[in-house]
Design an enzyme around this catalytic site. Structure first.
Site, PDB file in Angstrom:
ATOM      1  N   ASN A   1      10.557 -63.075  10.698  1.00 25.78           N
ATOM      2  CA  ASN A   1       9.500 -62.066  10.837  1.00 25.78           C
ATOM      3  C   ASN A   1       9.976 -60.968  11.797  1.00 25.78           C
ATOM      4  OD1 ASN A   1       7.246 -60.668  11.996  1.00 25.78           O
ATOM      5  ND2 ASN A   1       5.892 -62.184  11.100  1.00 25.78           N
TER       6      ASN A   1
ATOM      7  N   HIS B   1       8.122 -57.479  15.379  1.00 22.70           N
ATOM      8  CA  HIS B   1       8.224 -56.998  16.762  1.00 22.70           C
ATOM      9  C   HIS B   1       9.377 -56.032  16.999  1.00 22.70           C
ATOM     10  CE1 HIS B   1       4.688 -58.981  17.685  1.00 22.70           C
ATOM     11  NE2 HIS B   1       5.153 -60.208  17.572  1.00 22.70           N
TER      12      HIS B   1
ATOM     13  N   HIS C   1       4.227 -58.266   8.533  1.00 22.70           N
ATOM     14  CA  HIS C   1       2.761 -58.267   8.486  1.00 22.70           C
ATOM     15  C   HIS C   1       2.294 -56.820   8.559  1.00 22.70           C
ATOM     16  CE1 HIS C   1      -1.183 -60.035  10.387  1.00 22.70           C
ATOM     17  NE2 HIS C   1      -1.426 -59.250   9.351  1.00 22.70           N
TER      18      HIS C   1
ATOM     19  N   ARG D   1      -0.465 -54.836   9.191  1.00 22.36           N
ATOM     20  CA  ARG D   1      -1.828 -55.006   9.726  1.00 22.36           C
ATOM     21  C   ARG D   1      -2.671 -53.787   9.396  1.00 22.36           C
ATOM     22  NH1 ARG D   1      -1.821 -59.359  13.959  1.00 22.36           N
ATOM     23  NH2 ARG D   1      -4.011 -58.873  14.124  1.00 22.36           N
TER      24      ARG D   1
ATOM     25  N   ARG E   1      -0.324 -51.572  13.772  1.00 21.86           N
ATOM     26  CA  ARG E   1       0.198 -51.559  15.150  1.00 21.86           C
ATOM     27  C   ARG E   1       1.715 -51.737  15.212  1.00 21.86           C
ATOM     28  NH1 ARG E   1      -2.120 -57.235  17.502  1.00 21.86           N
ATOM     29  NH2 ARG E   1      -4.072 -56.367  16.797  1.00 21.86           N
ATOM     30  N   HIS E   2       2.303 -52.352  14.185  1.00 23.34           N
ATOM     31  CA  HIS E   2       3.775 -52.440  14.191  1.00 23.34           C
ATOM     32  C   HIS E   2       4.369 -51.978  12.848  1.00 23.34           C
ATOM     33  CE1 HIS E   2       2.571 -56.387  12.776  1.00 23.34           C
ATOM     34  NE2 HIS E   2       2.351 -56.887  13.972  1.00 23.34           N
TER      35      HIS E   2
ATOM     36  N   GLU F   1       2.766 -60.639   4.933  1.00 23.10           N
ATOM     37  CA  GLU F   1       1.523 -61.208   5.459  1.00 23.10           C
ATOM     38  C   GLU F   1       0.457 -60.131   5.385  1.00 23.10           C
ATOM     39  OE1 GLU F   1       2.227 -62.464   9.423  1.00 23.10           O
ATOM     40  OE2 GLU F   1       3.730 -63.930   8.837  1.00 23.10           O
TER      41      GLU F   1
ATOM     42  N   THR G   1      -2.005 -61.740  18.509  1.00 24.89           N
ATOM     43  CA  THR G   1      -1.304 -62.223  17.319  1.00 24.89           C
ATOM     44  C   THR G   1      -2.311 -63.019  16.489  1.00 24.89           C
ATOM     45  OG1 THR G   1       0.593 -63.500  16.518  1.00 24.89           O
ATOM     46  CG2 THR G   1      -0.440 -64.291  18.531  1.00 24.89           C
ATOM     47  N   THR G   2      -1.891 -63.465  15.294  1.00 28.11           N
ATOM     48  CA  THR G   2      -2.804 -64.212  14.435  1.00 28.11           C
ATOM     49  C   THR G   2      -3.229 -65.496  15.160  1.00 28.11           C
ATOM     50  OG1 THR G   2      -1.379 -63.427  12.665  1.00 28.11           O
ATOM     51  CG2 THR G   2      -3.077 -65.007  12.056  1.00 28.11           C
TER      52      THR G   2
ATOM     53  N   GLU H   1       0.937 -72.160   4.123  1.00 25.27           N
ATOM     54  CA  GLU H   1       1.726 -72.169   5.367  1.00 25.27           C
ATOM     55  C   GLU H   1       0.853 -72.806   6.436  1.00 25.27           C
ATOM     56  OE1 GLU H   1       3.683 -68.480   6.527  1.00 25.27           O
ATOM     57  OE2 GLU H   1       3.545 -69.039   8.641  1.00 25.27           O
TER      58      GLU H   1
ATOM     59  N   HIS I   1       4.360 -70.050  13.148  1.00 27.37           N
ATOM     60  CA  HIS I   1       3.622 -69.491  14.275  1.00 27.37           C
ATOM     61  C   HIS I   1       3.968 -70.208  15.573  1.00 27.37           C
ATOM     62  CE1 HIS I   1       0.747 -67.220  16.528  1.00 27.37           C
ATOM     63  NE2 HIS I   1       0.611 -66.458  15.471  1.00 27.37           N
ATOM     64  N   GLY I   2       4.514 -69.439  16.481  1.00 23.28           N
ATOM     65  CA  GLY I   2       4.833 -69.967  17.807  1.00 23.28           C
ATOM     66  C   GLY I   2       6.087 -70.834  17.844  1.00 23.28           C
TER      67      GLY I   2
ATOM     68  N   HIS J   1       8.638 -63.932  16.833  1.00 26.21           N
ATOM     69  CA  HIS J   1       8.749 -63.510  18.225  1.00 26.21           C
ATOM     70  C   HIS J   1       9.992 -64.066  18.924  1.00 26.21           C
ATOM     71  CE1 HIS J   1       7.795 -63.493  22.556  1.00 26.21           C
ATOM     72  NE2 HIS J   1       7.325 -62.299  22.263  1.00 26.21           N
TER      73      HIS J   1
HETATM   74  N1  PXP Z   1       3.424 -67.057  10.180  1.00 26.54           N
HETATM   75  C1  PXP Z   1       2.313 -66.276  10.181  1.00 26.54           C
HETATM   76  C2  PXP Z   1       1.336 -66.454   9.073  1.00 26.54           C
HETATM   77  C3  PXP Z   1       2.103 -65.301  11.168  1.00 26.54           C
HETATM   78  O1  PXP Z   1       0.992 -64.532  11.143  1.00 26.54           O
HETATM   79  C4  PXP Z   1       3.096 -65.118  12.162  1.00 26.54           C
HETATM   80  C5  PXP Z   1       2.919 -64.034  13.187  1.00 26.54           C
HETATM   81  O2  PXP Z   1       2.939 -62.799  12.575  1.00 26.54           O
HETATM   82  C6  PXP Z   1       4.230 -65.937  12.112  1.00 26.54           C
HETATM   83  C7  PXP Z   1       4.359 -66.912  11.137  1.00 26.54           C
HETATM   84  C8  PXP Z   1       5.336 -65.799  13.115  1.00 26.54           C
HETATM   85  O3  PXP Z   1       4.851 -66.188  14.367  1.00 26.54           O
HETATM   86  P1  PXP Z   1       5.787 -66.028  15.649  1.00 26.54           P
HETATM   87  O4  PXP Z   1       5.973 -64.559  15.863  1.00 26.54           O
HETATM   88  O5  PXP Z   1       4.975 -66.675  16.729  1.00 26.54           O
HETATM   89  O6  PXP Z   1       7.059 -66.736  15.352  1.00 26.54           O
END
Ligand code: PXP
Length: 236
Positions: free
Chosen positions: A7, A10, A43, A45, A49-50, A70, A100-101, A151, A189-190, A212
């Site tokens: 992703n 950022h 993503h 949005r 924003r990005h 996304e 973030t989401t 996911e 995510h995370g 991230h």
């Molecule tokens: N998956 C989804 C559905 C997300 O919305 C995000 C954040 O945009 C990510 C994965 C990636 O998350 P991270 O930036 O925390 O790795």
């Protein structure tokens, strides 16, 4: 072996901090591919924003691997997706104030709206994945919407200071349920260099989406190397 979706949102966040033209997420995508990314995730949005509309348009033309977009379940955004035709759309919840989401899309609550959205995207030839919390009711409803993939939100696992074993167990059980429901298993995510491996080792994990942590490391070692290092932590 799980594939890696990188992703690059950022990279665009840094550009938008100055409303300038650099760094360009299009370059980031190319470098991520050189490092072994199996997919590029962005993503778009509603508040832009990005990632910008221009990024999506250019990336659709330049990305050689799978392009995963996304998106919030909003008719205007869905229209953009149908026109640009990424390989996959992952439907996510979106709040303007969130950093973030924050949680999974509540597919039980929005089942009716999702039925129409999913069918529009399918008609445009786009694979649909639903970003959901690792809960049986969410998985069951996702399957009833006839999407091929979900996911699972790994945020609770990533944020668990002490009890990450419990959250891993929750995800592993949800993963079994995903397979029993006949769905493709993605997660994200995370996830970081420190916590990714146990998630990648979950039986039948298809795709991990990570942003991230990879962009943060790329600041120091470069994008291709950051992606290579993440790929090395995903068992083959
Ligand atoms: N998956 C989804 C559905 C997300 O919305 C995000 C954040 O945009 C990510 C994965 C990636 O998350 P991270 O930036 O925390 O790795």
């Amino acid at each position: 072996m799980a594939t890696l979706g990188v992703n690059i949102d950022h990279v665009a966040t840094i550009r938008e901090a100055r409303k300038t033209i650099e760094p360009d997420p299009v370059w980031a995508a190319a470098a991520a591919e050189l490092g072994g990314a199996d997919a590029i995730t962005i993503h778009l949005r509603e508040d832009r924003r990005h990632i910008q509309d221009r990024d999506l348009e250019v990336l659709r033309k330049t990305v050689q691997v799978k392009l995963n977009l996304e998106l919030a379940m909003n008719p205007l955004m869905v229209e953009i997706a149908c026109r640009v035709a990424p390989d996959q759309v992952t439907l996510v919840p979106e709040n303007r104030e969130e950093v973030t989401t924050e949680g999974g899309l509540d597919v039980v609550r929005y089942k009716k709206e999702l039925t129409a959205t999913v069918s529009k995207l399918h008609d445009a030839g786009i694979t649909v994945s639903l970003f959901i919390d690792p809960e049986p009711a969410q998985i069951e409803t996702a399957a009833s919407l006839l999407v091929p993939a979900v996911e699972l939100h790994t945020g609770a696992y990533a944020n668990a200071a002490k009890d990450s074993d419990h959250e891993l167990q929750v995800l592993a059980e949800a993963a079994t349920f995903v397979h029993q429901a006949g769905l493709i298993l993605n997660a994200g995510h995370g996830l970081t260099y420190r916590n990714v491996t146990p998630i990648a080792e979950i039986q039948g994990m298809e795709e991990l989406n990570i942003g991230h942590s990879i962009v943060a490391r790329a600041v120091f070692v470069g994008m291709a190397e950051a992606v290579r290092e993440m790929k090395d932590l995903i068992p083959r």
